[in-house]
Design an enzyme around this catalytic site. Structure first.
Site, PDB file in Angstrom:
ATOM      1  N   GLU A 179       0.844  -1.193   0.000  1.00  0.00           N
ATOM      2  CA  GLU A 179       0.000   0.000   0.000  1.00  0.00           C
ATOM      3  C   GLU A 179       0.880   1.244   0.000  1.00  0.00           C
ATOM      4  OE1 GLU A 179      -2.410  -0.925   3.411  1.00  0.00           O
ATOM      5  OE2 GLU A 179      -2.923  -2.823   2.437  1.00  0.00           O
ATOM      6  N   SER A 194      -5.877  -4.848   0.540  1.00  0.00           N
ATOM      7  CA  SER A 194      -6.365  -6.235   0.449  1.00  0.00           C
ATOM      8  C   SER A 194      -5.200  -7.141   0.816  1.00  0.00           C
ATOM      9  CB  SER A 194      -6.827  -6.542  -0.983  1.00  0.00           C
ATOM     10  OG  SER A 194      -7.750  -5.586  -1.476  1.00  0.00           O
ATOM     11  N   GLU A 195      -4.764  -7.056   2.056  1.00  0.00           N
ATOM     12  CA  GLU A 195      -3.536  -7.750   2.462  1.00  0.00           C
ATOM     13  C   GLU A 195      -3.595  -9.244   2.232  1.00  0.00           C
ATOM     14  OE1 GLU A 195      -4.996  -5.432   4.390  1.00  0.00           O
ATOM     15  OE2 GLU A 195      -3.480  -3.892   4.779  1.00  0.00           O
ATOM     16  N   HIS A 249      -1.513  -0.930  16.415  1.00  0.00           N
ATOM     17  CA  HIS A 249      -0.373  -0.560  15.571  1.00  0.00           C
ATOM     18  C   HIS A 249       0.952  -0.764  16.293  1.00  0.00           C
ATOM     19  CE1 HIS A 249      -3.372   1.250  12.970  1.00  0.00           C
ATOM     20  NE2 HIS A 249      -2.459   1.543  12.086  1.00  0.00           N
TER      21      HIS A 249
HETATM   22  C1  LIG Z   1      -5.599  -3.706   7.519  1.00  0.00           C
HETATM   23  C2  LIG Z   1      -4.958  -2.366   7.399  1.00  0.00           C
HETATM   24  N1  LIG Z   1      -4.198  -2.109   6.323  1.00  0.00           N
HETATM   25  C3  LIG Z   1      -3.617  -0.898   6.186  1.00  0.00           C
HETATM   26  C4  LIG Z   1      -3.766   0.075   7.137  1.00  0.00           C
HETATM   27  C5  LIG Z   1      -3.054   1.418   6.996  1.00  0.00           C
HETATM   28  N2  LIG Z   1      -4.036   2.435   6.649  1.00  0.00           N
HETATM   29  C6  LIG Z   1      -4.584   3.238   7.582  1.00  0.00           C
HETATM   30  S1  LIG Z   1      -5.745   4.240   6.945  1.00  0.00           S
HETATM   31  C7  LIG Z   1      -5.485   3.652   5.387  1.00  0.00           C
HETATM   32  C8  LIG Z   1      -6.260   4.189   4.238  1.00  0.00           C
HETATM   33  C9  LIG Z   1      -7.726   4.016   4.440  1.00  0.00           C
HETATM   34  O1  LIG Z   1      -8.393   4.558   3.347  1.00  0.00           O
HETATM   35  P1  LIG Z   1      -9.953   4.757   3.397  1.00  0.00           P
HETATM   36  O2  LIG Z   1     -10.594   3.470   3.813  1.00  0.00           O
HETATM   37  O3  LIG Z   1     -10.369   5.329   2.107  1.00  0.00           O
HETATM   38  O4  LIG Z   1     -10.203   5.774   4.594  1.00  0.00           O
HETATM   39  P2  LIG Z   1      -9.745   7.309   4.688  1.00  0.00           P
HETATM   40  O5  LIG Z   1      -8.422   7.305   5.354  1.00  0.00           O
HETATM   41  O6  LIG Z   1      -9.699   7.853   3.312  1.00  0.00           O
HETATM   42  O7  LIG Z   1     -10.794   7.940   5.527  1.00  0.00           O
HETATM   43  C10 LIG Z   1      -4.519   2.662   5.392  1.00  0.00           C
HETATM   44  C11 LIG Z   1      -4.057   1.915   4.211  1.00  0.00           C
HETATM   45  C12 LIG Z   1      -4.561  -0.249   8.252  1.00  0.00           C
HETATM   46  N3  LIG Z   1      -4.735   0.635   9.252  1.00  0.00           N
HETATM   47  N4  LIG Z   1      -5.157  -1.453   8.349  1.00  0.00           N
END
Ligand SMILES: Cc1ncc(C[n+]2csc(CCOP(=O)(O)OP(=O)(O)O)c2C)c(N)n1
Ligand SMILES: Cc1ncc(C[n+]2csc(CCOP(=O)(O)OP(=O)(O)O)c2C)c(N)n1
Ligand SMILES: [Mg+2]
Ligand SMILES: [Mg+2]
Lengths: 334, 330, 330, 334
Positions: free
Chosen positions: C37, C65-66, C135
């Site tokens: 990501e 999509s881990e 985290h």
């Molecule tokens: C399972 C998982 N993968 C990756 C992350 C890291 N991460 C935190 S927020 C985020 C993006 C989320 O995007 P979205 O669902 O569109 O929410 P937004 O931040 O735009 O509100 C990611 C990849 C995480 N917290 N959990």
């Protein structure tokens, strides 16, 4: 060579090869039923009887170097992709001449030489893996495609959707073939699964096609279309093939499963035997005589019988092999 | 602790004992529900017949979506249900690991104790004879590292029932692991409802020369070896922790204080196993009690192979236990 | 083993050292690809700038999509790619646990050795200061139990680069864990490409009274405490295994043979930790070498809390290490 | 009391309450930006600025005993569901008066009393949990509904599909609200996500509705419709709300993220400020004077300032609390 065009561009050889493969699967699985009852097969066994047209139709549209991933119900896919019944049988017996030297067993038979890059004991487990081989092939500039086989039950595992999404966005040459046999173990799929599985493709921007999974020619052509698109770089396809398993979810289910499928339903599907249906069409088209058909059958039966002998004569692996094969030897000398 | 002298000598299968526990709790509290794939029919057997008595809303089949239904129990428990989940096979926990280890296990703590999450995740688990790598895992070592999950692993029908009752009555997420091969073992089980407190181990056999801590399916193996060694004049004490979290370290240390020797037999892969944990804890806290090097008996560090002779080689055998015991006496 | 005397004194950050290793391998072998990501931008930093040099097909952003992209690497590696995955945060392994523990780790073995799976799963991991429970996980104890995954956990910029090179060149799935707090640590790193063999530990500080085995971010802590104790005349040897699977037990046992005393400091929850594993192994194999009870220093058995004083209490501190060392000398 | 019907059945009190809540969120998040820059906030902080209409519109359609689950970007949902800014601020400061006594922090603030049954640091993590509370409420014969908030990025996590499927098959009173702010961290969602998210509902047999997430009234009414269906036992709904986050993905992203969003795009969305838009409509409809509006704003600003003071005056929890709250005390005496 082609006598008629009842099967469009399908050649007579192809057609007869497909019939033969379906028969091979059937005879193999029937033998396993007997062997299981006799207590000859360790572990879990899930048979493919009744669904032969899906694997054979699909794999007949592939080249040898095209890939498949398969499921817990994988014997049909393996045979359709070219696996030898003797080495499969040896694997099922846990012998050293098995494809995996006895390490894998029914749910984990693979042959990387045949581009079978995984069967799987985990429902849905093979979907990302096949999506990944499609990614690598495309990345490396090859025109191979991958078929990912999975069941209707697996269509409720998250990885199915995740994989469709990524395959769509990355334009991957993967064909998702959902074998809808109406049951997720002992529960009718309709009780567990919203809507039609084939419709799950559209919002992902993926073409979806519903096919009669008991019609090996329809399967072949549907997969051919998908393969053509995939090879051209036009991305993935979802094919939902409707069929029915004649046997139980696993051998031995009588012990607990009860009468979960209506007799009439079972009889109806047995009436629609994909092998008989295709054989009859070949006879009608004069591509095959009944004598030739019978000869194929007894030939395949003999091969399966020979496979049992092969397996029984193959030794168990040395117990110390249990400690081998975990890691590839290190090339690194630092 | 619950009475251990069973008055009525009623012998039933372990899997039936689990079912009796489940049935009693479904009867005791209408907020108890059981969900999972094909719990109506139940391939392993713990839920068989329950749907007939409690109906398809309280004994409910799920789609094959483990991550989601494991997680749904967190929300459901937070608002008043007491869900019991049949995961069917131990390795299916992997598919749901985030919802188990990051959600169910952590929500109470992260919220500063605002909420109780009475959930039971039970499953048949461990090797069952050529089930091969993906159906033979025993996840307790991983789950012991999580914090926030209680873990029970009963070894007898008696314990199976009593711990099922306690697990369901407990207000926390409890993972209940039924070693596959124990399902068909028979033993005495009272008809009435009784419970065994979580965190209290049990001395399954008294002895004075060596303490063998055995877990789940390792318990009958350890007892068999102990009986055999008795003939040679070696007196083995077999301690069954029954609960891995919380772990009854006092009982283990007391036993080691008496015997001075320790073998831990775990039906799991060796590295970072419960055996490692127990040996480490005893070495740390009871070093001076030990007269000889403590020994672990566990699986080789490989996935479980299919072929019977390979599987036998990879897993624990009576002779492994025998040798380990003798090693502590050498 | 690679030369440890660094001739050019070039100090760079740990995270840069990882990146240099990645960059070298992307350059060396065109089948190496990096996905994850936002690897294009890289929040932690290991992949920053790589997309500019190697393009968006070799440094490729994935959807969230881990489970799927961890599993895709299995199929991709089986047919010729050498994928390197940035999981971003250690606890995200939970979402992908089945594809990691049941697929990537087992496919080679289950197939009887038919296929090699050269994959690296790397991630920043462990507590980073109030990142809270979801985290801050360190998954190495769980993954050590899996079998089929090599696991490296470098503690210095030098090791970070050399182990990244080896991990990518290795033909097996390797989990590469970068303890979060080490990313900003500087140290000497040669410009050229070098590798450190997997499975070879390193004595980070020689000493004669006590062996302290320290893992990942625990290494600088152990060194700090060792230096402090030097003043009191306590000579501490700090052993860094660097690789947890395979584990350099010989090095550890040799050190204990010299010192007779063992403390293991693990940046992970205590139960079933790497610390438990190492203490158990040494107690089993080197019991007679030990002059005192071995000690573990690890996190309390709770999720990592958010508030700074709570987090400090739950994690390992210098004074915990200090006390454990003194305990072995008491 | 209603002066006009410009807002259909919405009462004036409701409308002004909604404006107030949006302003509260805005001022709270603005304060955090400043506090973060000053190094006062430990850990990660993801702000909701710009998306206020989604949370407020959605939660204004709920009763207090209706549930929500939220995300890493949860402050807006919490405030909209009734959380107090002082206790939130105390939590963000890691203090004992925080909702979670300092254990949770920004990504894990919850209040079970307010039926907020989880925010989540794991993308998609809250989707099954909210599906589960909906299941329990329905099973227990209550008419509560649950809203599950999640982002466009989370729409590629498998649990989203799994949860829609089970919610559909079981007819659960859950409303899936996807906040599509166009970005998954620093990547445009279109590069990662096939098709339109709202279309992912149809094959599950779930109604899907796309809503302007900057229009609080549209949000309110869309959710009201979904709530009504859900309470009647007609099952789940997917709502895709399009909006934009004004701040970075997380505070401090400047350090590495670069200029990943076009200036013009940002300016355009700031033009479409959901608070200004709604406030102006209220003024136009003569439900609110500009003076009243300003008074609300300064009132809310004052509350946020007071919240900081509250938080700063609240002590840190005793370090030994780190060992508390893991398990509920045992009732069992055996
Ligand atoms: C399972 C998982 N993968 C990756 C992350 C890291 N991460 C935190 S927020 C985020 C993006 C989320 O995007 P979205 O669902 O569109 O929410 P937004 O931040 O735009 O509100 C990611 C990849 C995480 N917290 N959990
Ligand atoms: C993750 C996971 N969950 C559950 C199972 C147990 N299981 C094995 S096969 C099966 C049913 C699969 O149904 P379907 O996908 O329709 O395939 P079919 O058996 O009908 O061919 C289940 C639930 C499993 N192997 N893996
Ligand atoms: Mg099926
Ligand atoms: Mg977004």
């Amino acid at each position: 060579m082609t006598k008629t065009s009842a099967f469009d561009h399908l050649s007579q050889d192809d057609a007869i090869g497909m019939l033969r493969n379906m028969i091979r699967i059937r005879r193999f699985e029937e033998k396993l039923t007997v062997l299981f009852k006799r207590g000859k097969l360790p572990g879990f066994v899930h048979l493919y009887t009744g669904e032969e047209a899906i694997a054979v139709g699909a794999c007949s549209a592939l080249r040898t170097d095209d890939r498949i991933t398969s499921t817990h119900r994988g014997h049909g896919h393996l045979i359709a992709k070219g696996a030898r019944v003797d080495r499969m049988m040896a694997e099922l017996f846990g012998r050293v001449d098995g494809y995996c030297r006895g390490k894998g067993g029914s749910m984990h038979i693979v042959s990387f030489d045949l581009s079978i890059i995984g069967t799987n004991g985990i429902v849905g487990g093979g979907i990302p893996i096949g999506t990944g081989s499609a990614w690598a092939d495309r990345h490396l500039g090859r025109d191979n495609v991958t078929i990912v086989f999975f069941g209707d039950g697996a269509s409720n595992q998250g990885v199915f959707f995740e994989s469709m999404n990524i395959a769509s966005v990355w334009g991957l040459p993967v064909i998702f073939v959902c074998e809808n046999n109406g049951y997720t173990e002992w529960t009718p799929t309709s009780e567990l699964t919203a809507g039609n599985i084939v419709d799950r493709a559209a919002p992902m921007g993926i073409p979806g096609e519903s096919v009669d999974g008991n019609d090996v020619v329809a399967m072949r052509f549907a997969v051919e279309r998908a393969v053509e698109r995939a090879r051209k770089g036009e991305g993935p396809t979802l094919i939902e093939a409707k069929s029915y398993r004649w046997n139980g979810h696993n051998e031995g289910e009588e012990a607990f499963a009860g009468a979960y499928r209506p007799e009439a339903e079972q009889a109806e599907w047995r009436e629609r035997d994909p092998i008989v249906a295709f054989g009859e069409r070949l006879v009608e088209s004069e591509w095959l005589t009944r004598e030739e058909w019978a000869a194929i059958d007894s030939d395949e039966q003999a091969q399966v019988d020979a496979a049992v002998e092969f397996a029984e004569n193959s030794p168990f692996p040395d117990a110390e092999e249990a400690l081998d094969h975990l890691f590839a030897p290190s090339k690194e000398s630092a | 602790m619950a009475a251990k002298t069973v008055t009525e000598e009623r012998n039933i299968y372990y899997i039936e004992a689990m079912r009796e526990g489940l049935r009693a709790m479904l009867g005791e509290d209408e907020n108890v529900v059981v969900i999972g794939e094909d719990v109506g029919r139940s391939v392993i057997g713990a839920t068989r017949g329950l749907v007939e008595d409690f109906g398809p809303m309280r004994v409910r089949n799920t789609p094959i979506s483990e991550a989601t239904f494991v997680g749904m129990c967190v929300g459901a428990a937070a608002v008043g249900l007491r869900p019991v989940v049949d995961l069917m096979v131990g390795s299916f926990f992997y598919v749901a690991m985030d919802q188990l280890a990051d959600q169910a296990a952590k929500l109470r703590y992260m919220s500063g104790g605002q909420v109780n999450l009475p959930i039971v995740y039970f499953t048949a688990t461990g090797p069952s004879g050529s089930a091969a790598a993906q159906h033979s895992e025993n996840p307790h070592p991983m789950l012991m590292n999580v914090a926030g999950l209680k873990i029970v692993m009963p070894s007898t029908p008696y314990d199976a029932k009593g711990l099922m009752v306690s697990a369901i009555r407990d207000d926390n997420p409890v993972v209940y692991l039924q070693d596959f091969v124990l399902g068909g073992v028979r033993g005495p089980v009272p008809e009435g409802t009784y419970s065994i407190p979580l965190g209290v181990g049990d001395i399954k056999r008294a002895g004075k020369d060596v303490t063998v801590v055995a877990i789940g399916a390792a318990v009958p193996k350890a007892l068999r070896v102990a009986n055999k060694l008795e003939a040679e004049g070696i007196s083995v004490e077999v301690v069954d922790p029954r609960t891995l979290v919380p772990l009854d370290m006092d009982l283990i240390l007391e036993s080691v204080a008496r015997t001075g020797r320790l073998v831990v037999v775990d039906n799991a892969r060796l590295t970072c196993s419960a055996a490692s944990e127990i040996v480490a804890s005893v070495s740390e806290k009871g070093f001076d009690l030990l007269k000889a090097a403590p020994q672990r008996v566990a699986w080789e560090n490989v996935p479980v192979p299919f072929s019977p002779p390979l599987e036998e080689r990879a897993l624990i055998s009576d002779s492994d236990i025998d040798s380990a015991i003798r090693m502590t006496l050498a």
